[in-house]
Design a protein around this motif. Sequence first.
Motif, PDB file in Angstrom:
ATOM      1  N   ASP A  24       0.698  -1.218  -0.021  1.00  0.00           N
ATOM      2  CA  ASP A  24       0.205   0.106   0.020  1.00  0.00           C
ATOM      3  C   ASP A  24       0.934   1.340  -0.108  1.00  0.00           C
ATOM      4  OD1 ASP A  24      -2.677  -1.237   0.089  1.00  0.00           O
ATOM      5  OD2 ASP A  24      -1.898  -1.931   2.307  1.00  0.00           O
ATOM      6  N   ALA A  25       1.874   1.111   0.364  1.00  0.00           N
ATOM      7  CA  ALA A  25       3.068   2.334   0.644  1.00  0.00           C
ATOM      8  C   ALA A  25       4.326   1.636   0.412  1.00  0.00           C
ATOM      9  CB  ALA A  25       2.985   3.010   1.825  1.00  0.00           C
ATOM     10  N   ALA A 114       7.360   6.812   1.381  1.00  0.00           N
ATOM     11  CA  ALA A 114       6.323   5.862   1.288  1.00  0.00           C
ATOM     12  C   ALA A 114       5.118   6.496   1.507  1.00  0.00           C
ATOM     13  CB  ALA A 114       6.827   4.690   1.980  1.00  0.00           C
ATOM     14  N   LEU A 115       5.049   6.951   2.841  1.00  0.00           N
ATOM     15  CA  LEU A 115       3.679   7.625   3.240  1.00  0.00           C
ATOM     16  C   LEU A 115       3.152   8.775   2.278  1.00  0.00           C
ATOM     17  CD1 LEU A 115       3.869   7.423   6.959  1.00  0.00           C
ATOM     18  CD2 LEU A 115       2.755   5.933   5.313  1.00  0.00           C
ATOM     19  N   LYS A 117       3.667   8.815  -0.890  1.00  0.00           N
ATOM     20  CA  LYS A 117       3.166   8.291  -2.431  1.00  0.00           C
ATOM     21  C   LYS A 117       1.873   7.724  -1.740  1.00  0.00           C
ATOM     22  CE  LYS A 117       7.420   6.625  -4.370  1.00  0.00           C
ATOM     23  NZ  LYS A 117       8.231   5.783  -4.582  1.00  0.00           N
ATOM     24  N   TYR A 118       1.658   7.077  -0.491  1.00  0.00           N
ATOM     25  CA  TYR A 118       0.361   6.475  -0.147  1.00  0.00           C
ATOM     26  C   TYR A 118      -0.665   7.596  -0.130  1.00  0.00           C
ATOM     27  CZ  TYR A 118      -3.053   4.354   3.193  1.00  0.00           C
ATOM     28  OH  TYR A 118      -4.148   4.102   3.872  1.00  0.00           O
TER      29      TYR A 118
END
Length: 121
Positions: A24-25, A114-115, A117-118
């Motif tokens: 998801d991330a 990552a977050l 992009k999430y």
Amino acid sequence: MQYSDLVQEHFEHPRNVGIIEPADAEALVSNPACGDLMHLYMRIENDRITDAKFKTMGCPAAIAAGSVTTELLIGHSVEEVLKLTRADVNAALGGLSPQKVHTSVLAEDAVRAALKKYRQR
């Protein structure tokens, strides 16, 4: 270089190594100065991180930072994890030498990327 017992433990027995597909991330970050590379994956359900995995190429401290970071992520909300800092990673490892503190920066950068992009999806 002398590492703390906790850094040595996470290096010799890293937790949560691997890939989550589909994640998801996810983020791949690097430190061009030293060549360390960290790929971080997260599974997120109901705004909570239910799983996290990493793959790192780098020194023992970079591998330990990836390992401890996954432990700091699992079970926490996205909002809580957004507050995670390099100081938190450093503290979770029992302290890193000034020459190796860049590995906690790498971990923080991976989480933030990552977050980001999430949240953009």
